[in-house]
Write a protein that holds these residues in place. Sequence first.
Motif, PDB file in Angstrom:
ATOM      1  N   TYR A  64       0.845  -1.201   0.000  1.00 31.24           N
ATOM      2  CA  TYR A  64       0.000   0.000   0.000  1.00 31.24           C
ATOM      3  C   TYR A  64       0.878   1.248   0.000  1.00 31.24           C
ATOM      4  O   TYR A  64       1.882   1.320   0.695  1.00 31.24           O
ATOM      5  N   TYR A  65       0.495   2.226  -0.791  1.00 31.04           N
ATOM      6  CA  TYR A  65       1.234   3.489  -0.797  1.00 31.04           C
ATOM      7  C   TYR A  65       0.234   4.631  -0.895  1.00 31.04           C
ATOM      8  O   TYR A  65      -0.901   4.461  -1.345  1.00 31.04           O
TER       9      TYR A  65
ATOM     10  N   LEU B 227      -8.580   7.857   0.271  1.00 29.23           N
ATOM     11  CA  LEU B 227      -8.800   6.520   0.819  1.00 29.23           C
ATOM     12  C   LEU B 227     -10.259   6.086   0.746  1.00 29.23           C
ATOM     13  O   LEU B 227     -10.562   4.934   0.444  1.00 29.23           O
ATOM     14  N   ILE B 228     -11.177   7.008   1.062  1.00 29.80           N
ATOM     15  CA  ILE B 228     -12.576   6.604   1.210  1.00 29.80           C
ATOM     16  C   ILE B 228     -13.335   6.571  -0.118  1.00 29.80           C
ATOM     17  O   ILE B 228     -14.363   5.892  -0.216  1.00 29.80           O
ATOM     18  N   SER B 229     -12.861   7.279  -1.159  1.00 29.08           N
ATOM     19  CA  SER B 229     -13.632   7.309  -2.411  1.00 29.08           C
ATOM     20  C   SER B 229     -13.730   5.941  -3.091  1.00 29.08           C
ATOM     21  O   SER B 229     -14.815   5.584  -3.599  1.00 29.08           O
ATOM     22  N   PRO B 230     -12.669   5.094  -3.139  1.00 31.18           N
ATOM     23  CA  PRO B 230     -12.877   3.742  -3.706  1.00 31.18           C
ATOM     24  C   PRO B 230     -13.841   2.894  -2.880  1.00 31.18           C
ATOM     25  O   PRO B 230     -14.620   2.105  -3.451  1.00 31.18           O
TER      26      PRO B 230
ATOM     27  N   GLU C 198      -3.464   7.460 -10.004  1.00 29.69           N
ATOM     28  CA  GLU C 198      -2.669   7.421  -8.771  1.00 29.69           C
ATOM     29  C   GLU C 198      -3.024   6.244  -7.874  1.00 29.69           C
ATOM     30  O   GLU C 198      -2.411   6.070  -6.823  1.00 29.69           O
ATOM     31  N   TYR C 199      -4.018   5.468  -8.266  1.00 29.40           N
ATOM     32  CA  TYR C 199      -4.453   4.347  -7.433  1.00 29.40           C
ATOM     33  C   TYR C 199      -3.750   3.071  -7.855  1.00 29.40           C
ATOM     34  O   TYR C 199      -3.524   2.825  -9.042  1.00 29.40           O
TER      35      TYR C 199
ATOM     36  N   PHE D 155      -7.178   0.349  -6.384  1.00 28.08           N
ATOM     37  CA  PHE D 155      -7.438   0.140  -7.810  1.00 28.08           C
ATOM     38  C   PHE D 155      -8.430  -1.005  -8.016  1.00 28.08           C
ATOM     39  O   PHE D 155      -9.342  -0.920  -8.849  1.00 28.08           O
ATOM     40  N   ALA D 156      -8.285  -2.075  -7.253  1.00 27.85           N
ATOM     41  CA  ALA D 156      -9.203  -3.216  -7.372  1.00 27.85           C
ATOM     42  C   ALA D 156     -10.616  -2.826  -6.953  1.00 27.85           C
ATOM     43  O   ALA D 156     -11.595  -3.246  -7.586  1.00 27.85           O
ATOM     44  N   LEU D 157     -10.747  -2.005  -5.905  1.00 30.22           N
ATOM     45  CA  LEU D 157     -12.075  -1.589  -5.451  1.00 30.22           C
ATOM     46  C   LEU D 157     -12.771  -0.719  -6.500  1.00 30.22           C
ATOM     47  O   LEU D 157     -13.973  -0.857  -6.732  1.00 30.22           O
ATOM     48  N   ILE D 158     -12.016   0.159  -7.140  1.00 31.97           N
ATOM     49  CA  ILE D 158     -12.607   1.014  -8.179  1.00 31.97           C
ATOM     50  C   ILE D 158     -13.140   0.175  -9.324  1.00 31.97           C
ATOM     51  O   ILE D 158     -14.264   0.394  -9.820  1.00 31.97           O
TER      52      ILE D 158
END
Length: 286
Positions: free
Chosen positions: A19-20, A31-34, A173-174, A179-182
Amino acid sequence: MIGIVQPFRDAIKLFSKEYYLPEKSNFLYFLISPIFSLFLSLLIWIIFPYNEGLNFLSLNFLLFLSLLGLGVYLIIMNGWASNSNYALLGSLRAIVQTLSYEVSLVFLFLCVILLIIDFNLINFYIFQKKIIFIFFIYPIALIIFVSILAECNRTPFDFSEGERELVSGFNIEYGGREFALIFLAEYGMILFIRLIFVIFFFIIGNRLTYLFFLKVRFIRFVYVWVRGTLPRFRYDKLMYLTWKIFLPVSLNWFIFMICLIWFYKKKIIINYFNYKLNLFNLIFFD
């Protein structure tokens, strides 16, 4: 056969990556948007018209339109919180594209709703027992399908993720879990809209049978077919398509459907009064 497990390998790889956090990002919203994106794509499934159990919303079509419009805010949050020019440009493209296509899409959906005159999607099972609606309103179904491609950012309308112009767009940037959650949220919404499209135009009977899911697979095939056939549009042609073609057509269809229903109801009322008048004459003058 080895390639069948490739998606599961990709999922394991993404969720096990380090995680970065970008140094100059707005880290809380970053952090919370995905998470909110995935939550919204799962929340929309409560309006799916099951035959029993969860069918408790009489206005689930209105809730569907409301939740569909909320998705663009999360894309804006993704792009803004990343503090990247490419991500911000991708999110701005998504705003204009979603607002443009949702205007005509709402009118087209209402044209279909006028056939059942109810906002409860369970009635599509009842009204399509004998014949499916696509035979009556094939042009509307075609325009809705194209608008859904634009709403879901699918090829040839994937401007918020333009690899050539924006280096992956709003999610640049994810990485890893975010990225997986999006993409889980994006593909979950795509799957749900396919189901809604089949319910609107292709369902026969009142049960979710294997034939229903075969129709969903066919719509998925058409998605992939379009993706492998058509190149990405130019952005000005996208705006021309929605404002100069889809919006006038959707407004004309909507007015036509309203007039059709009004004349039909007027005919019923006139026939009812003629029936009462004939009954009155039969009783008092014959």
